[in-house]
Design a protein around this motif. Sequence first.
Motif, PDB file in Angstrom:
ATOM      1  N   TRP A 225       1.169  -0.934  -0.213  1.00 42.94           N
ATOM      2  CA  TRP A 225       0.157  -0.459  -0.006  1.00 42.94           C
ATOM      3  C   TRP A 225       0.709   1.295   0.167  1.00 42.94           C
ATOM      4  CZ3 TRP A 225      -5.420  -0.102  -0.345  1.00 42.94           C
ATOM      5  CH2 TRP A 225      -5.944  -1.317  -0.619  1.00 42.94           C
ATOM      6  N   VAL A 226       0.487   2.151  -1.163  1.00 44.40           N
ATOM      7  CA  VAL A 226       1.570   3.173  -0.636  1.00 44.40           C
ATOM      8  C   VAL A 226       0.513   3.939  -0.057  1.00 44.40           C
ATOM      9  CG1 VAL A 226       2.297   5.022  -2.737  1.00 44.40           C
ATOM     10  CG2 VAL A 226       2.003   2.782  -3.895  1.00 44.40           C
ATOM     11  N   GLU A 227       1.533   4.697   0.724  1.00 48.90           N
ATOM     12  CA  GLU A 227       1.112   5.728   0.991  1.00 48.90           C
ATOM     13  C   GLU A 227       2.521   6.788   0.598  1.00 48.90           C
ATOM     14  OE1 GLU A 227       3.289   5.598   5.601  1.00 48.90           O
ATOM     15  OE2 GLU A 227       2.122   3.786   5.378  1.00 48.90           O
ATOM     16  N   LEU A 228       1.811   7.839   1.751  1.00 49.33           N
ATOM     17  CA  LEU A 228       3.338   9.254   1.858  1.00 49.33           C
ATOM     18  C   LEU A 228       3.702   9.529   3.084  1.00 49.33           C
ATOM     19  CD1 LEU A 228       1.498  12.620  -1.238  1.00 49.33           C
ATOM     20  CD2 LEU A 228       3.651  10.522  -1.259  1.00 49.33           C
ATOM     21  N   SER A 229       4.897   9.828   2.935  1.00 43.09           N
ATOM     22  CA  SER A 229       5.764  10.070   3.830  1.00 43.09           C
ATOM     23  C   SER A 229       7.299  10.857   3.318  1.00 43.09           C
ATOM     24  CB  SER A 229       6.557   8.949   4.245  1.00 43.09           C
ATOM     25  OG  SER A 229       7.566   8.956   5.807  1.00 43.09           O
ATOM     26  N   ASN A 230       7.412  12.072   3.311  1.00 44.18           N
ATOM     27  CA  ASN A 230       8.085  12.862   2.151  1.00 44.18           C
ATOM     28  C   ASN A 230       7.663  12.186   1.421  1.00 44.18           C
ATOM     29  OD1 ASN A 230       9.192  14.114   4.625  1.00 44.18           O
ATOM     30  ND2 ASN A 230      11.086  11.751   4.690  1.00 44.18           N
ATOM     31  N   GLY A 231       8.705  11.722  -0.004  1.00 47.56           N
ATOM     32  CA  GLY A 231       7.899  10.788  -0.931  1.00 47.56           C
ATOM     33  C   GLY A 231       7.357  10.007  -0.678  1.00 47.56           C
ATOM     34  N   PRO A 232       6.998   9.279  -1.630  1.00 49.26           N
ATOM     35  CA  PRO A 232       5.956   7.962  -1.443  1.00 49.26           C
ATOM     36  C   PRO A 232       6.553   6.989  -1.103  1.00 49.26           C
ATOM     37  CG  PRO A 232       5.985   8.137  -3.746  1.00 49.26           C
ATOM     38  CD  PRO A 232       6.867   9.061  -3.618  1.00 49.26           C
ATOM     39  N   MET A 233       6.070   6.343  -0.309  1.00 46.66           N
ATOM     40  CA  MET A 233       6.384   4.815   0.781  1.00 46.66           C
ATOM     41  C   MET A 233       6.002   4.116   0.756  1.00 46.66           C
ATOM     42  SD  MET A 233       7.943   5.213   4.411  1.00 46.66           S
ATOM     43  CE  MET A 233       9.290   6.434   4.567  1.00 46.66           C
ATOM     44  N   VAL A 234       6.361   2.715   0.664  1.00 41.73           N
ATOM     45  CA  VAL A 234       5.634   1.429   1.233  1.00 41.73           C
ATOM     46  C   VAL A 234       6.250   0.891   2.614  1.00 41.73           C
ATOM     47  CG1 VAL A 234       5.230  -1.299  -0.015  1.00 41.73           C
ATOM     48  CG2 VAL A 234       4.263   1.512  -1.491  1.00 41.73           C
ATOM     49  N   TRP A 235       5.340  -0.026   3.430  1.00 42.15           N
ATOM     50  CA  TRP A 235       5.851  -0.661   4.179  1.00 42.15           C
ATOM     51  C   TRP A 235       5.964  -2.082   3.854  1.00 42.15           C
ATOM     52  CZ3 TRP A 235       8.523   0.851   8.793  1.00 42.15           C
ATOM     53  CH2 TRP A 235       8.363   2.706   8.736  1.00 42.15           C
ATOM     54  N   LEU A 236       7.577  -3.225   3.720  1.00 43.81           N
ATOM     55  CA  LEU A 236       7.016  -4.142   3.629  1.00 43.81           C
ATOM     56  C   LEU A 236       7.369  -5.046   5.236  1.00 43.81           C
ATOM     57  CD1 LEU A 236       9.439  -5.281   0.929  1.00 43.81           C
ATOM     58  CD2 LEU A 236       6.892  -4.940   1.333  1.00 43.81           C
TER      59      LEU A 236
END
Length: 246
Positions: A225-236
């Motif tokens: 799932w893409v979220e914004l944290s500074n730039g776009p980020m995905v947590w694995l």
Amino acid sequence: MSTDDLIVGEKGTVSSVSDGDTLYLDSGLKVRLAAIQAPKLPLGRAGFKAWPLGEESKTALTALVKDKTLQLYYGGEKRDRYGRALAQTFTLNAKGERDIWLQEEMVRLGMARVYTWPDTFQDAKKLYAAEIAARDAQRGIWGHNYYRVRTPEPNALAQDVDSYQIVQGIITSAADVRGQIYLNFGADYKTDFTIAIAKRDRKRFEAAGLDPISLEGATVRIRGWVELSNGPMVWLDHPERLEVLN
């Protein structure tokens, strides 16, 4: 763990199919096909827009289970927070033996994509092989732009925030910041796409023999799932959502 090592669960025939990854057994048990995600349908949710090929995916699953007895198997949590059975699901032949693995067949048909969780990743390699073949052949969802594999270009990915995406690119740098790992896909971590792995989740990667820090320079395909944290980020949170391509 493979599907041969699973715990045997319930058995039954299908009373109805909700969408391409959800069905009801004749006992009333609601079953979510673990480790895959089919195109979503509104299913009574106000304002929810159906994903492309949602009805086609439902039709494909309906055809696979018609007049079949299903056997459920479990590899981790048996129920999700909605009370659905999270099961690897097989049809049985006339002798009562395993016939079709529904997850693999739906992915092979291009009517679902791989969607593992930390305890529902059994035989993920087989599912990925089926997905790659379907995508290469542009079957089902893979012929539609909605499901295309994204690049790590940050401005484009920012348009996909709050959605589940597959992203392919080269990891340009890797960093361990107080036990948390960041895999960066550009020169500026404040704006470029990043994969983040929490400290508490590193043991899953270690158990799989994978050191994420060593992936600097590697071409990978990840999903989440893409979220914004500074730039776009995905947590694995588990390694089965990370494919190392070279």
